[in-house]
Scaffold this motif. Structure first.
Motif, PDB file in Angstrom:
ATOM      1  N   LYS A  18      -1.805  26.811  49.174  1.00 36.56           N
ATOM      2  CA  LYS A  18      -1.778  28.232  49.529  1.00 36.56           C
ATOM      3  C   LYS A  18      -2.364  29.146  48.459  1.00 36.56           C
ATOM      4  O   LYS A  18      -3.114  30.066  48.759  1.00 36.56           O
ATOM      5  N   SER A  19      -2.031  28.871  47.186  1.00 35.89           N
ATOM      6  CA  SER A  19      -2.501  29.810  46.161  1.00 35.89           C
ATOM      7  C   SER A  19      -4.014  29.731  45.967  1.00 35.89           C
ATOM      8  O   SER A  19      -4.648  30.705  45.595  1.00 35.89           O
TER       9      SER A  19
ATOM     10  N   GLU B 116       7.541  24.383  35.034  1.00 35.65           N
ATOM     11  CA  GLU B 116       7.265  23.899  36.379  1.00 35.65           C
ATOM     12  C   GLU B 116       7.027  22.404  36.336  1.00 35.65           C
ATOM     13  O   GLU B 116       6.196  21.921  35.578  1.00 35.65           O
TER      14      GLU B 116
ATOM     15  N   LYS C  29       4.396  34.003  50.904  1.00 32.85           N
ATOM     16  CA  LYS C  29       3.436  32.902  51.049  1.00 32.85           C
ATOM     17  C   LYS C  29       3.052  32.778  52.509  1.00 32.85           C
ATOM     18  O   LYS C  29       3.919  32.794  53.386  1.00 32.85           O
TER      19      LYS C  29
ATOM     20  N   VAL D 236      11.478  33.258  41.241  1.00 38.70           N
ATOM     21  CA  VAL D 236      12.199  32.611  40.149  1.00 38.70           C
ATOM     22  C   VAL D 236      11.423  32.890  38.870  1.00 38.70           C
ATOM     23  O   VAL D 236      10.348  32.335  38.653  1.00 38.70           O
TER      24      VAL D 236
HETATM   25  P1  ADP Z   1       0.653  26.197  46.685  1.00 38.68           P
HETATM   26  O1  ADP Z   1       1.068  24.995  45.920  1.00 38.68           O
HETATM   27  O2  ADP Z   1       0.463  25.921  48.126  1.00 38.68           O
HETATM   28  O3  ADP Z   1      -0.537  26.854  46.130  1.00 38.68           O
HETATM   29  P2  ADP Z   1       3.133  27.405  45.763  1.00 38.68           P
HETATM   30  O4  ADP Z   1       4.206  27.798  46.683  1.00 38.68           O
HETATM   31  O5  ADP Z   1       3.358  26.236  44.938  1.00 38.68           O
HETATM   32  O6  ADP Z   1       1.811  27.286  46.644  1.00 38.68           O
HETATM   33  O7  ADP Z   1       2.824  28.658  44.849  1.00 38.68           O
HETATM   34  C1  ADP Z   1       1.858  28.615  43.847  1.00 38.68           C
HETATM   35  C2  ADP Z   1       2.462  28.932  42.501  1.00 38.68           C
HETATM   36  O8  ADP Z   1       3.140  30.169  42.519  1.00 38.68           O
HETATM   37  C3  ADP Z   1       3.508  27.954  42.054  1.00 38.68           C
HETATM   38  O9  ADP Z   1       2.921  26.846  41.410  1.00 38.68           O
HETATM   39  C4  ADP Z   1       4.363  28.768  41.119  1.00 38.68           C
HETATM   40  O10 ADP Z   1       3.765  28.848  39.848  1.00 38.68           O
HETATM   41  C5  ADP Z   1       4.306  30.134  41.740  1.00 38.68           C
HETATM   42  N1  ADP Z   1       5.460  30.354  42.588  1.00 38.68           N
HETATM   43  C6  ADP Z   1       5.580  30.023  43.881  1.00 38.68           C
HETATM   44  N2  ADP Z   1       6.775  30.376  44.377  1.00 38.68           N
HETATM   45  C7  ADP Z   1       7.460  30.936  43.367  1.00 38.68           C
HETATM   46  C8  ADP Z   1       8.757  31.509  43.226  1.00 38.68           C
HETATM   47  N3  ADP Z   1       9.605  31.569  44.261  1.00 38.68           N
HETATM   48  N4  ADP Z   1       9.128  31.989  42.017  1.00 38.68           N
HETATM   49  C9  ADP Z   1       8.286  31.933  40.991  1.00 38.68           C
HETATM   50  N5  ADP Z   1       7.051  31.426  41.052  1.00 38.68           N
HETATM   51  C10 ADP Z   1       6.635  30.922  42.225  1.00 38.68           C
END
Ligand code: ADP
Ligand code: MG
Length: 915
Positions: free
Chosen positions: A741-742, A785, A732, A780
């Protein structure tokens, strides 16, 4: 916080936020604030006035005169290693409490001195409280004090303050040691103290022995003239002195030019003179020893900057002289208790005596409210138009009404919350005893607040606000009309024992409307048992319908109403009876009303009875008059609303609210250090978002589960973290601009080869211009979620939110809120309330989730918020929920912190003694 007129040129490091106006045991106000050099004279006076005995109760080794250098030593402090608070009342320094840090660093010696004539008022307790709170912010965790063996009052002060004391005795001196940390016991003592002190301070306003009306005009149309007339007409039980420089008599009563000319003492003064004279008049009142003011005059804070300055000046006089003040810019007060019978408001209407207490922020609406109450025959115990709330606030009134035996229901018409934390804390306690009904205008104001996190924007939605009032046990309504509908039920009938309603009617149409309205409000119009139906059938004509609703048809007269109502009241199948009566013809109307009333009067049980009497003439007095009233409504809908609100409130009161959970093994120091280092970087008052590693550090300190993760700045390091993890990872981007971020392609999931990690590194860093690094995190797999968050709400203080991640939160707002701190029961309910959370139970063959671990995380977040008041916003989104027994993992977290100033925020609660 108001400026202290005695603080000139506050020195560097003067902790501004630490000025408090508080109420002493006798209800008088006192100001507690850090000492300044300017206090030298006051201190000298204090020492001079002390008897040998107290002077030497170890404060200043035995002396009756302090030298210049001693004065300087005691008044010029660094506010860190050496600190002192003074207590100022009526401009006089009446007490001082100080500490000196010992060599050890975390231990300080404390000492107190209180002026001779002011002992026993609780001054020392106040000083200890603030000194302890302050010391904690300075890293002092233990106080020690030396108390001479014969200083029993000082020992009592320590004991009564609820400290866990250790005592040792040597050579006539006790050494008392106690920790500065907050304890449940100390908290309880403070709460009790506040309650008594504030309630006592309101006595001169509600129960004055004598009053003056300053600006009692001979002109009966003027405000002062009307108020004076109401006091006489209401037969106030003490003397009323009109004050009028231009008249010697007002309404046959001898008038005086100033309160200072009045030969008797005066407890309460109403002030209705032009704004520019108010401050002068208030000074005279202070000089006269008046205990309470009701300032009717407008032209203060509500008019702008100049008005605010004037209001502050007025408040300073009030506070420094120990008075309490209602207003300014208000319509007065009223207490129907026959002991005083004081009608101190200028409106044309005086409502009947009853058990409902009311406060209104708007003066004009106050008049309308009294009018409406009188028309609906709602009896009032006391009424206060709070106006600008410069001193007496709705919260003070809640404290007075909490233990007021004349009041069973509390109504508040609010435009704004003075102190939201305090309101929600008080409301939660008081609503356990008496219903609090609130009409809060400006619903949309909260919605307009810009919020930069999910949690923030979700919290301002109207449903959330409603839920929060419900959690505090407060009955919230949108209109004054519905406020009275609900109040007439609460004031006159027992609380419903459940949701089951029986409907009795003489017409089918209104009964259908009633059933629809009741069910829409979540009440149950239950099916009757065969035996109940049979008993009803025996007394009615064969055409009648004996199911629920019982439709006796238009021919039903007094005897049928009486008999059926008795049967329903005696039945164990329902909790409330909803009687509908349509006057089909004019004869029998009064008789029927009388029959319903007689039946209700004869009934000894605890069912709730309410009536819908559909007639444009309104309900006959037989139903709604007298003492034992049946609340009566012109239509079924408001009646159903009133009943449902009463049911909801009764359920809230019965409910087990659980307890706040304390966790072992929390590393508070580590979390505190992280927050402090963040605060040190703060550039402005907006606060800042903590770095990912800091956020993880805080969560970890509170035992919240996190995946393995590290921030790196090169692709090589990313690869090495991946190999350490030994399984798939997530990359990330870390950048100030990348809040979500996504959305911008800053997240790459499930990477399990060197080349995949390298490619992803390039990809996620290329989407922003300000990339500071990349977070490499264990991936993970699977799981649900959820979102757990926190935001600081202007109405309620910190809120905790829960919802399922992704679209459920953003699209359909399927989330639950609670006011912080949450209890074990709250955590369970929050999950249950969220519809999509059924997915966690393994809905339709999907994987179930570890629900106990989610509850645990919610409670840990609540504990974290409790300890770290600097955190103003937090999103854990998503928290990955694994299979039952496998726990959760917070894969994305953000926290925003803000300085809480010098001001110590005690465990997020409010400083209990503050007004
Ligand atoms: P943001 O909310 O800033 O877009 P996130 O860190 O929440 O970024 O990542 C976006 C999505 O990616 C999460 O909602 C989750 O579904 C998935 N994700 C993020 N980190 C992980 C992880 N370590 N393991 C599995 N899925 C993840
Ligand atoms: Mg996220």
């Amino acid at each position: 916080m108001n400026a202290d007129p005695t603080v000139v040129d506050a020195p560097d490091g003067y902790p501004e936020g630490w000025q408090f106006d508080t109420v002493l045991k006798d209800g008088k106000t006192v100001r507690i604030r850090p000492i300044v050099a300017n206090d030298g004279d006051g201190l000298q006076q204090l020492v001079r006035g002390m008897s040998n005995q107290s002077a030497y109760h170890r404060f200043f080794r035995v002396k009756h005169e302090l030298s210049e250098s001693e004065l300087e030593y005691f008044t010029v402090l660094d506010y860190a290693d050496r600190m002192a608070f003074v207590a100022i009342a009526a401009g006089e320094l009446i007490g001082v409490g100080r500490y000196d840090r010992q060599r050890e660093g975390t231990v300080a010696e404390v000492a107190f001195a209180v002026a001779e004539g002011h002992q026993g008022r609780g001054v020392a307790s106040q000083l200890i409280q603030h000194l302890t709170n302050y010391a904690r912010t300075q890293g002092i965790d233990q106080f020690s004090a030396y108390v001479l063996a014969d200083n029993h009052s000082m020992m009592r002060v320590f004991r009564n303050a609820g400290f866990q004391m250790e005592r040792s005795f040597e050579a006539g001196v006790y050494t008392v040691k106690f920790p500065t940390e907050e304890s449940a016991e100390r908290w309880e003592i403070e709460t009790q103290r506040e309650r008594r002190a504030v309630a006592a301070s309101m006595m001169p306003i509600f129960y004055p022995h004598s009053v003056a009306v300053i600006g009692a005009s001979r002109n009966p149309a003027s405000i002062g003239g009307r108020l004076f007339r109401n006091l006489l007409k209401g037969e106030f039980t003490g003397p009323v002195f009109p004050i009028n420089p231009k008249a010697s008599v007002v309404r046959s009563v001898k008038a005086y030019k100033s309160v200072l000319d009045v030969p008797d003492s005066i407890d309460l003064a109403f002030i209705s003179v032009p704004a520019e004279f108010v401050v002068g008049v208030a000074k005279e009142c202070a000089e006269k020893g008046v205990k309470g003011l009701v300032v009717i005059t407008a032209g203060f804070g509500e008019t702008g900057a100049a008005g605010r300055v004037l209001e502050q000046e007025l408040l300073d006089i009030v506070r420094s002289s120990g008075m309490r003040m209602v207003g300014p810019n208000c319509m007065g007060i009223l207490n129907t208790d026959p002991v005083v019978s004081i009608d101190g408001q200028f409106g044309p209407i005086s409502p009947p005596r009853g058990n409902v207490a009311m406060s209104s922020q708007s003066g004009a609406l106050g008049i309308a409210i009294l009018d409406y109450a009188k028309r609906l025959n709602i009896g009032i115990s006391s009424f206060v138009s709070v106006g600008n709330k410069a001193d007496v606030s709705g919260n003070d009134l809640l404290l007075f009404w909490e233990d007021d035996p004349s009041t069973d229901v509390i109504l508040l018409y609010l435009e704004s919350f003075g102190n939201p934390h305090r309101f929600s804390r008080l409301a939660r306690r008081i609503a356990r005893k008496k219903p609090i009904v609130v009409v809060k205008s400006g619903r949309s104001a909260a919605g307009a607040r810009a919020a930069s996190s999910h949690t923030g924007s979700l919290a301002s939605s109207d449903t959330a606000v409603d839920a929060l009032f419900r959690q505090a046990g407060v009955i919230r309504l949108d209109t004054l009309e519905s406020m009275f509908d609900v109040t007439s039920l609460l004031a006159n009938q027992p609380l419903p024992k459940g949701r089951r309603v029986g409907v009795l009617t003489n017409a089918g149409g209104p009964a259908i409307l009633a059933v629809d309205a009741l069910e829409a409000q979540g009440l149950d119009v239950v099916e009757f048992s065969d035996s109940l139906k049979e008993s009803i059938q025996n007394i009615l004509s064969p055409d009648a319908s004996v199911t629920n609703p019982v439709d006796m048809i238009a021919s039903a007269g007094p005897s049928q109403y009486a008999a059926c109502l008795s049967l329903m009241l005696d039945s164990a199948e329902i909790d409330a009876v909803f009687v509908i009566f349509i006057p089909a013809s004019s004869d029998g109307v009064v008789d029927t009303a009388q029959a319903i009333r007689n039946t209700a009067d004869a009934y000894q049980g605890d069912k709730t009875i309410l009536a819908v009497y559909m007639s444009s003439d309104g309900a006959p007095d037989e139903l709604s008059g007298g003492t034992n009233k049946i609340p009566t409504y012109p239509f079924p809908e408001p009646a159903a609303l009133a009943l449902s609100k009463a049911v909801g409130y009764a359920e809230w009161r019965e409910k087990d609210h659980g307890h706040v959970v304390e966790f072992d093994g929390v590393d508070r120091e580590r979390a505190r250090a992280i927050v402090d280092s963040g605060i040190a970087r703060l550039m402005d008052t907006d606060g800042l978002w903590l770095e990912p590693a800091e956020v993880d550090g805080i969560l970890d300190a509170y035992g919240i589960s996190l995946p393995v993760s590290r921030v790196v700045t090169t692709a090589d390091d990313a690869v090495s973290v991946w190999s350490q993890v030994g399984g798939p990872v997530v990359l990330k981007v870390v950048a100030p601009s990348a809040l979500h971020k996504s959305d911008i392609g800053g997240v790459a999931l499930d990477l399990d080869s060197e080349s995949a990690v390298r490619d992803a590194y390039e990809a996620v860093t290329s989407v922003v211009a300000d990339a500071e690094g990349v977070l490499v995190q264990e991936f993970v797999a699977g799981g649900h979620e959820v979102l757990i968050g926190m935001t600081d709400d202007p109405n309620f203080g910190p809120l905790i939110v829960f919802g399922l991640g992704g679209v459920f939160v953003e699209l359909i707002g399927d989330v639950s809120f609670r006011i912080h701190p949450i209890t074990s029961v709250d955590a369970r309910d929050m999950i249950q309330e969220v519809k999509s959370a059924r997915l966690l139970e393994g809905y339709r063959g999907g994987d179930p989730g570890d629900i106990p671990a989610v509850r645990d995380t919610l409670l840990r977040v609540s504990a974290l918020v409790e300890d770290l008041p600097e955190i103003v916003e937090m999103d854990l989104n998503p928290v990955k929920v694994r299979l039952p027994g496998s726990g959760v993992s917070v894969v994305d977290a953000r926290m925003r912190i803000r300085s809480v100033g010098d001001r110590w925020v005690p465990n997020r609660r409010d400083i209990p003694s503050e007004i």
